[in-house]
Write a protein that holds these residues in place. Sequence first.
Motif, PDB file in Angstrom:
ATOM      1  N   GLY A  80       0.798  -1.220   0.000  1.00 31.79           N
ATOM      2  CA  GLY A  80       0.000   0.000   0.000  1.00 31.79           C
ATOM      3  C   GLY A  80       0.832   1.273   0.000  1.00 31.79           C
ATOM      4  N   PRO A  81       1.793   1.439   0.917  1.00 33.28           N
ATOM      5  CA  PRO A  81       2.622   2.651   0.898  1.00 33.28           C
ATOM      6  C   PRO A  81       3.452   2.791  -0.378  1.00 33.28           C
ATOM      7  CG  PRO A  81       2.748   1.566   3.043  1.00 33.28           C
ATOM      8  CD  PRO A  81       2.030   0.625   2.125  1.00 33.28           C
ATOM      9  N   ARG A  82       3.854   1.681  -0.963  1.00 37.39           N
ATOM     10  CA  ARG A  82       4.591   1.760  -2.236  1.00 37.39           C
ATOM     11  C   ARG A  82       3.716   2.400  -3.321  1.00 37.39           C
ATOM     12  NH1 ARG A  82       9.099  -1.959  -2.452  1.00 37.39           N
ATOM     13  NH2 ARG A  82       9.155  -3.322  -0.635  1.00 37.39           N
ATOM     14  N   ILE A  83       2.462   1.953  -3.384  1.00 42.53           N
ATOM     15  CA  ILE A  83       1.542   2.514  -4.378  1.00 42.53           C
ATOM     16  C   ILE A  83       1.302   3.990  -4.106  1.00 42.53           C
ATOM     17  CG2 ILE A  83      -0.811   2.404  -5.272  1.00 42.53           C
ATOM     18  CD1 ILE A  83      -0.769  -0.613  -4.684  1.00 42.53           C
ATOM     19  N   ARG A  84       1.103   4.338  -2.848  1.00 39.38           N
ATOM     20  CA  ARG A  84       0.855   5.740  -2.495  1.00 39.38           C
ATOM     21  C   ARG A  84       2.051   6.621  -2.855  1.00 39.38           C
ATOM     22  NH1 ARG A  84       0.006   4.987   2.420  1.00 39.38           N
ATOM     23  NH2 ARG A  84       1.994   5.682   3.275  1.00 39.38           N
ATOM     24  N   ARG A  85       3.263   6.140  -2.550  1.00 42.20           N
ATOM     25  CA  ARG A  85       4.458   6.937  -2.886  1.00 42.20           C
ATOM     26  C   ARG A  85       4.611   7.088  -4.393  1.00 42.20           C
ATOM     27  NH1 ARG A  85       6.821   3.888   1.411  1.00 42.20           N
ATOM     28  NH2 ARG A  85       7.830   2.501  -0.086  1.00 42.20           N
ATOM     29  N   LEU A  86       4.304   6.031  -5.128  1.00 39.59           N
ATOM     30  CA  LEU A  86       4.454   6.102  -6.576  1.00 39.59           C
ATOM     31  C   LEU A  86       3.435   7.066  -7.179  1.00 39.59           C
ATOM     32  CD1 LEU A  86       6.085   5.047  -8.912  1.00 39.59           C
ATOM     33  CD2 LEU A  86       4.520   3.107  -9.099  1.00 39.59           C
ATOM     34  N   TRP A  87       2.192   7.040  -6.660  1.00 37.43           N
ATOM     35  CA  TRP A  87       1.176   7.982  -7.140  1.00 37.43           C
ATOM     36  C   TRP A  87       1.607   9.418  -6.831  1.00 37.43           C
ATOM     37  CZ3 TRP A  87      -1.860  11.728  -4.867  1.00 37.43           C
ATOM     38  CH2 TRP A  87      -2.918  12.221  -5.637  1.00 37.43           C
ATOM     39  N   THR A  88       2.114   9.644  -5.631  1.00 39.77           N
ATOM     40  CA  THR A  88       2.571  10.990  -5.259  1.00 39.77           C
ATOM     41  C   THR A  88       3.703  11.442  -6.165  1.00 39.77           C
ATOM     42  OG1 THR A  88       1.951  10.593  -2.944  1.00 39.77           O
ATOM     43  CG2 THR A  88       3.484  12.401  -3.379  1.00 39.77           C
ATOM     44  N   THR A  89       4.646  10.545  -6.420  1.00 37.84           N
ATOM     45  CA  THR A  89       5.756  10.869  -7.318  1.00 37.84           C
ATOM     46  C   THR A  89       5.241  11.237  -8.704  1.00 37.84           C
ATOM     47  OG1 THR A  89       7.243   9.370  -6.127  1.00 37.84           O
ATOM     48  CG2 THR A  89       7.864   9.970  -8.375  1.00 37.84           C
ATOM     49  N   HIS A  90       4.287  10.466  -9.210  1.00 35.96           N
ATOM     50  CA  HIS A  90       3.714  10.764 -10.526  1.00 35.96           C
ATOM     51  C   HIS A  90       3.112  12.160 -10.558  1.00 35.96           C
ATOM     52  CE1 HIS A  90       1.434  10.418 -14.221  1.00 35.96           C
ATOM     53  NE2 HIS A  90       0.309  10.644 -13.555  1.00 35.96           N
ATOM     54  N   MET A  91       2.362  12.529  -9.532  1.00 39.42           N
ATOM     55  CA  MET A  91       1.713  13.837  -9.521  1.00 39.42           C
ATOM     56  C   MET A  91       2.735  14.965  -9.408  1.00 39.42           C
ATOM     57  SD  MET A  91      -1.443  13.319 -10.057  1.00 39.42           S
ATOM     58  CE  MET A  91      -2.086  14.962  -9.697  1.00 39.42           C
ATOM     59  N   VAL A  92       3.769  14.773  -8.594  1.00 34.76           N
ATOM     60  CA  VAL A  92       4.812  15.793  -8.464  1.00 34.76           C
ATOM     61  C   VAL A  92       5.533  15.979  -9.795  1.00 34.76           C
ATOM     62  CG1 VAL A  92       7.029  16.325  -7.388  1.00 34.76           C
ATOM     63  CG2 VAL A  92       5.124  15.502  -5.983  1.00 34.76           C
ATOM     64  N   VAL A  93       5.891  14.869 -10.446  1.00 34.43           N
ATOM     65  CA  VAL A  93       6.589  14.945 -11.734  1.00 34.43           C
ATOM     66  C   VAL A  93       5.699  15.609 -12.779  1.00 34.43           C
ATOM     67  CG1 VAL A  93       7.489  13.556 -13.647  1.00 34.43           C
ATOM     68  CG2 VAL A  93       8.130  13.017 -11.296  1.00 34.43           C
ATOM     69  N   LEU A  94       4.413  15.263 -12.789  1.00 33.41           N
ATOM     70  CA  LEU A  94       3.493  15.843 -13.767  1.00 33.41           C
ATOM     71  C   LEU A  94       3.407  17.361 -13.599  1.00 33.41           C
ATOM     72  CD1 LEU A  94       0.227  14.417 -15.080  1.00 33.41           C
ATOM     73  CD2 LEU A  94       0.128  16.685 -14.044  1.00 33.41           C
ATOM     74  N   CYS A  95       3.262  17.823 -12.372  1.00 35.44           N
ATOM     75  CA  CYS A  95       3.161  19.269 -12.141  1.00 35.44           C
ATOM     76  C   CYS A  95       4.468  19.980 -12.488  1.00 35.44           C
ATOM     77  CB  CYS A  95       2.783  19.547 -10.691  1.00 35.44           C
ATOM     78  SG  CYS A  95       1.102  19.019 -10.271  1.00 35.44           S
ATOM     79  N   ALA A  96       5.586  19.386 -12.128  1.00 31.74           N
ATOM     80  CA  ALA A  96       6.880  20.007 -12.422  1.00 31.74           C
ATOM     81  C   ALA A  96       7.152  20.022 -13.922  1.00 31.74           C
ATOM     82  CB  ALA A  96       7.986  19.257 -11.680  1.00 31.74           C
TER      83      ALA A  96
END
Length: 365
Positions: A80-96
Motif C-alpha cells: 500500500g505505501p509503495r503505491i501511495r508513494r508512486l502515485w505521489t511521485t507521478h503527480m509531483v513529476v506531472l506538475c513540475a
Amino acid sequence: MSLQRPPRDTRLDLLRGWLQLQIFASHAHGSLIGAWLISAAWGLSDSSEQFVYLSGFVLGSVFTLKAHRGGWRAGLADLGPRIRRLWTTHMVVLCAMAAMVLAVEMTVPLPGEAARLGWSWLAEAPWLALPAAGTLLWQPIEMGILPVFIWSMLLLPGFLWLAERFGPWALAPSLALYLAVQEWGWQVPGLGGREVEFNPLAWQALFLLGAWFGRRALLHGRAIGLNRWGLGAALLVLAAGAGLRLASHLGALDVSGLDDKQHLAPARMLHSLSLAYAVVALWRVREVALRGPLLRALAAAGRQSLHVFCVGLFLSYGLAVLFRQQGWQWWLEALVVLGGLALLGFATAAEWSPGLARGVKNPQK
C-alpha cells in the motif's frame, strides 16, 4: 514453509541502471546516441518492457515473502505505501513537467509547445486537468509509464492470491485480457482528449508474468529452467528482431504493426521476454564485483531507478529542446553523455547522503 529473503542480485541493479541510461538517451529526441546506440534501435522492444517485467518480478517476490512471514495483511501493508508513494511521485513529476514545458513555450520561445505535448488542458482548465491527472486517466506525452506500474501493483494482491490457490491458472485472466486487447482493441478511455499511454489492459500481462516468475524464484530457488534449446529460440527471436529493425531503417519494411508499443503487440512482448531470458541464461553469476566508480554508480542508479528516471525526464527534455533549436551538433551529443554521468552521480549521492536517501526511497525497490 519458512522463506528467507534471497541475497540481492547485483545483476538486477546493473541492468536497471543501464536501462535508465538508455531511457534517458531515448528521451533526448534528436540525439544520435538515443536513435542508434540503444537496444531499441536494433530490436522490437525497448527498456520500458524490461522495467515493467523486472518490477513485477521484484514486487511479486517481496509480496510473497511478506505474506508468508506475516500473513496476507503484512503483504498489503508493505504494498500500500509503495503505491501511495508512486502515485505521489507521478503527480509531483506531472506538475513540475507542466511548469517546465510552459516555461519553455514562453521563454525559448517555442509557440504551441504545450499543445504539441498534450498540456493544453492544464493551461486552460487546471481545476479540471489536475483531478483528472489524479485518476491517472489524463496523460500528456511521456506521462504514461508510472500509471502502468500503479495499475499493475493494484492487481498484484489478487493475482498472487489466485497463484497461491490455482497455480499457473492464475495467469489465465491476465492473458485473456491481453488477448482481448490484441483481438478487439480494448483500451482504457482517457480524459481531456488524450489517449491513455501504455494501455494498462495489455501491459498488466507483462507485469504479472514477471510477478509469477518472481514468486517462483522465491519459492523454488529459480524462476525458470535454463537449457540450450530455450536459449537458442530466444537468440533466434532477437536475431529476427534485429533483422526486421535493420530492414525498417533501410526503408524496406514497415514494422509498426509488429512493434506497437501502445498495446504491447505480441511480437514486441515476445522479443522483450526473449531478451530477458537470454540475459539470464548468458549471465548466470548473481553477485557481480562492483569494481570501479562507474560500475558502483551504475548499480546505484539501478537501486534508485524510479528517481533517476524522474530526474532524467527533465534533463532529457531540456536536451530535446536544444536539439530542436540548434539542430544536431557534436557538443549536444557530448551533453547527452554528460547528462548520463550526472544521473549516475545523482544516484551515488542519494545513497551516500542519509537524508537524500530517505527522501528518494524507491517504491519499486
